[in-house]
Design an enzyme around this catalytic site. Structure first.
Site, PDB file in Angstrom:
ATOM      1  N   GLY A  94       0.814  -1.216   0.000  1.00 50.82           N
ATOM      2  CA  GLY A  94       0.000   0.000   0.000  1.00 50.82           C
ATOM      3  C   GLY A  94       0.842   1.259   0.000  1.00 50.82           C
ATOM      4  O   GLY A  94       0.358   2.354  -0.272  1.00 50.82           O
ATOM      5  N   ARG A 185       5.909 -12.696   0.880  1.00 54.17           N
ATOM      6  CA  ARG A 185       5.492 -12.994   2.265  1.00 54.17           C
ATOM      7  C   ARG A 185       4.611 -14.229   2.306  1.00 54.17           C
ATOM      8  O   ARG A 185       4.099 -14.652   1.268  1.00 54.17           O
ATOM      9  CB  ARG A 185       4.637 -11.810   2.785  1.00 54.17           C
ATOM     10  CG  ARG A 185       5.364 -10.514   2.746  1.00 54.17           C
ATOM     11  CD  ARG A 185       4.491  -9.406   2.118  1.00 54.17           C
ATOM     12  NE  ARG A 185       5.332  -8.244   1.802  1.00 54.17           N
ATOM     13  CZ  ARG A 185       5.689  -7.328   2.676  1.00 54.17           C
ATOM     14  NH1 ARG A 185       5.219  -7.374   3.892  1.00 54.17           N
ATOM     15  NH2 ARG A 185       6.508  -6.353   2.337  1.00 54.17           N
ATOM     16  N   ASP A 254       1.389 -11.376   6.907  1.00 56.76           N
ATOM     17  CA  ASP A 254       1.867 -10.576   5.765  1.00 56.76           C
ATOM     18  C   ASP A 254       3.220  -9.937   6.072  1.00 56.76           C
ATOM     19  O   ASP A 254       3.825  -9.336   5.184  1.00 56.76           O
ATOM     20  CB  ASP A 254       0.843  -9.488   5.397  1.00 56.76           C
ATOM     21  CG  ASP A 254       0.375  -8.687   6.589  1.00 56.76           C
ATOM     22  OD1 ASP A 254      -0.298  -9.270   7.461  1.00 56.76           O
ATOM     23  OD2 ASP A 254       0.710  -7.492   6.673  1.00 56.76           O
ATOM     24  N   ASN A 255       3.690 -10.060   7.306  1.00 58.17           N
ATOM     25  CA  ASN A 255       5.016  -9.529   7.647  1.00 58.17           C
ATOM     26  C   ASN A 255       6.030 -10.660   7.818  1.00 58.17           C
ATOM     27  O   ASN A 255       7.102 -10.448   8.393  1.00 58.17           O
ATOM     28  CB  ASN A 255       4.949  -8.693   8.921  1.00 58.17           C
ATOM     29  CG  ASN A 255       4.195  -7.381   8.709  1.00 58.17           C
ATOM     30  OD1 ASN A 255       4.094  -6.912   7.576  1.00 58.17           O
ATOM     31  ND2 ASN A 255       3.654  -6.818   9.763  1.00 58.17           N
TER      32      ASN A 255
HETATM   33  P1  AMP Z   1       2.300  -2.669   8.022  1.00 53.78           P
HETATM   34  O1  AMP Z   1       1.557  -2.617   9.310  1.00 53.78           O
HETATM   35  O2  AMP Z   1       3.221  -1.500   7.797  1.00 53.78           O
HETATM   36  O3  AMP Z   1       2.971  -3.974   7.774  1.00 53.78           O
HETATM   37  O4  AMP Z   1       1.172  -2.491   6.886  1.00 53.78           O
HETATM   38  C1  AMP Z   1       0.028  -3.285   6.758  1.00 53.78           C
HETATM   39  C2  AMP Z   1      -0.673  -2.947   5.470  1.00 53.78           C
HETATM   40  O5  AMP Z   1      -1.100  -1.579   5.483  1.00 53.78           O
HETATM   41  C3  AMP Z   1       0.183  -3.109   4.228  1.00 53.78           C
HETATM   42  O6  AMP Z   1      -0.651  -3.515   3.185  1.00 53.78           O
HETATM   43  C4  AMP Z   1       0.687  -1.708   4.006  1.00 53.78           C
HETATM   44  O7  AMP Z   1       1.070  -1.484   2.673  1.00 53.78           O
HETATM   45  C5  AMP Z   1      -0.518  -0.879   4.398  1.00 53.78           C
HETATM   46  N1  AMP Z   1      -0.155   0.462   4.842  1.00 53.78           N
HETATM   47  C6  AMP Z   1       0.444   0.827   6.007  1.00 53.78           C
HETATM   48  N2  AMP Z   1       0.598   2.159   6.068  1.00 53.78           N
HETATM   49  C7  AMP Z   1       0.092   2.661   4.934  1.00 53.78           C
HETATM   50  C8  AMP Z   1      -0.060   3.975   4.392  1.00 53.78           C
HETATM   51  N3  AMP Z   1       0.359   5.058   5.043  1.00 53.78           N
HETATM   52  N4  AMP Z   1      -0.634   4.104   3.177  1.00 53.78           N
HETATM   53  C9  AMP Z   1      -1.061   3.034   2.491  1.00 53.78           C
HETATM   54  N5  AMP Z   1      -0.968   1.778   2.936  1.00 53.78           N
HETATM   55  C10 AMP Z   1      -0.397   1.587   4.136  1.00 53.78           C
HETATM   56 MG    MG Z   2       3.689  -5.075   6.503  1.00 52.14          MG
END
Ligand code: AMP
Ligand code: MG
Length: 490
Positions: A94, A185, A254-255
């Site tokens: 994202g 992932r 997903d991580n």
């Molecule tokens: P994360 O918690 O960073 O692993 O992100 C979880 C999901 O949310 C993933 O699909 C990221 O790409 C999306 N994501 C996190 N922050 C943002 C943001 N500021 N804009 C768009 N997508 C985000």
């Molecule tokens: Mg992530």
């Protein structure tokens, strides 16, 4: 410069997969000038890229999407995943965009990915951006993990801007460039399973085997062998996290990396005072991802992966692989812990000793890292150097008794005190990335002083060395650090 940026040896193997795997999307450059905050030479070497300050603006423009490399084919990857135990049907990059894959002169292929590079079709309601604070944290931590010998994605450079983004307050947008041999992932497989696109599961598994685990291709069932090797790597990775006192903070599937790398640094934390229930993520109210839960969450995530691979294998075979996780984790963990105590192998007595020490450390709120390192002062035969070790405990009676048992076991080994001391100093780091250290670098960077990032990288790349001029970073967190709260907001 061995390679100029334009002559990077690019390939785009992921972009050759069916278009159901990704969306082609270009990074969105900043509105304000892109400023190179830091370039990590050590990671640059991986793709034969050298840093030359005359090219700082060019590098900043490339790694913030303002300029484009000719052969790059930017894309955002599709994936899903289990977040806090619940399946979320569509996630995807994202706010990350892969520019392409660079092959080094050694023949290693590295995906170059921008994080914080603007919206993609998978952004949901997000702005696609990452803030300075969280980008510095990921930058420092991925390199700290590398320094500690723990598999991780790498950080190539940080590019800042004055673009305003809104989290709990107004912050500035930053892009981090990271390198990994693959960013795929567990969730990249899950999405095709839940969408009933079984052909795509096979295509992705074949891709991963071909590029990352070529030896598996000749196995009876290469997909089962893939699950096996990912299970092995995950068990080893999490054992390394536990032995180092590292908490990931958001172990959603997903991580979790298909290569067994530490991936997606958010509200991570290195434990300071030993507390097995340590929760580094302030948004994790239930403690699902508490430090001592990580091993079992590793198995939960592997079960999600196994479920997604079921169309390619017998369910009983998959269960058998999952059943091997626990013992693999424990054998790595016990060996690493025995090493921390100065023993080359483990035994029931050593495990009992390690558990007793941990429990004393918990009662005494000892610093996890410093206490283990101080064991190098203990001698088999004299008590002369023990004072410092004992001084680390509020109540030294319990530990004095423990020391007696420890020395008894040491006397059964043939390492001299000096040999054991060197061994202990080689496996117990002097420096970890304490939250307050990252905070010092962040505070300075908010005032356009990026020097602390460079200082910290020096010690984090070599965390077992003394670096006496940075001794202050081995001390307990200063009082102001009590207010640091890290959450998923980044
Ligand atoms: P994360 O918690 O960073 O692993 O992100 C979880 C999901 O949310 C993933 O699909 C990221 O790409 C999306 N994501 C996190 N922050 C943002 C943001 N500021 N804009 C768009 N997508 C985000
Ligand atoms: Mg992530």
């Amino acid at each position: 410069m061995k390679h100029t940026l334009e002559s990077l040896n690019f390939s785009n193997s992921f972009a050759e997969l069916p278009d159901s795997f990704y969306s082609l999307v270009a990074p969105t450059p900043f509105d304000t000038r892109a400023q190179l905050i830091h370039f990590n030479m050590a990671a640059g070497k991986l793709i034969d890229l050298d840093y030359d300050h005359q090219h700082a603006q060019f590098i900043a423009d490339i790694f913030s999407g303002k300029s484009t490399l000719k052969k790059s084919k930017p894309l955002a990857m599709l994936y899903a995943g289990h977040q806090f135990g619940h399946y979320v049907p569509q996630l995807g990059d994202g706010r990350a965009i892969m520019l392409g894959e660079a092959t080094s002169s050694k023949g290693d292929r590295w995906e170059i990915q921008l994080k914080g590079s603007g919206q993609t079709p998978y952004s949901r309601n997000g702005d696609g951006r990452a803030v300075l604070r969280s980008s510095i944290r990921e930058y420092l931590c991925s390199e700290a993990m590398f320094g500690l010998g723990i598999p991780t994605t790498r950080a190539l450079c940080l590019v800042g801007s004055k673009d305003e983004v809104y989290r709990e307050q107004v912050e500035t947008a930053t892009m981090l460039t990271r390198l990994a041999q693959s960013h795929v992932r567990f969730g990249s497989f899950e999405i095709f399973y839940y969408r009933n696109q079984h052909d795509d599961i096979r295509i992705l598994a074949d891709y991963i085997i071909k590029h990352h685990y070529p030896d598996l291709a000749s196995q009876d069932n290469p997909y089962l062998a893939l699950l096996e090797v990912v299970t092995q790597r995950t068990a080893r990775l999490i054992a390394q996290w536990q032995a180092t006192g590292f908490s990931h903070g958001v172990m959603n599937s997903d991580n979790m990396s298909i290569l067994g790398l530490t991936l997606d640094y958010g509200p991570f934390g290195f434990m300071e005072d030993y507390n097995p229930g340590y929760i580094c993520n302030h948004s994790d109210h239930e403690g699902r991802y508490a430090f001592n839960k990580q091993p079992e969450i590793g198995l939960f995530n592997l079960s999600c992966l196994a479920q997604a691979l079921l169309p390619l294998m017998e369910v009983d075979s998959a269960k058998e692989v999952l059943a091997s996780y626990q013992s693999q984790f424990l054998s790595h963990y016990h060996l690493l812990m025995a090493n921390k105590l100065g023993f080359s192998k483990t035994s029931d007595e050593i495990q009992a000793l390690q558990n007793q020490l941990l429990s004393i450390m918990q009662n005494n709120q000892n610093d996890y890292t410093n206490t283990f390192r101080a064991l190098c002062r203990v001698s088999k035969s004299t008590t002369s150097n023990e004072e410092y070790f004992l001084s680390l405990f509020k109540n030294s009676d319990e530990v004095t008794e423990w020391l007696g048992r420890y020395k008894h076991l040491l006397n059964n080994t043939n390492k001299t005190d000096k040999e054991r001391c060197n061994f202990i100093l080689g496996v117990n780091p002097k420096y970890i990335l304490r939250n307050y250290m990252a905070q010092v670098a962040i505070k300075k960077a908010e005032n356009d002083d990026f020097s602390e990032i460079d200082n910290l990288l020096k010690i984090l790349h070599n965390p077992f060395a003394e670096h006496v001029e940075y001794n202050h970073y081995t001390g307990p967190a200063p009082a102001w650090a009590d207010d640091i709260q890290v959450s998923c907001s980044s």
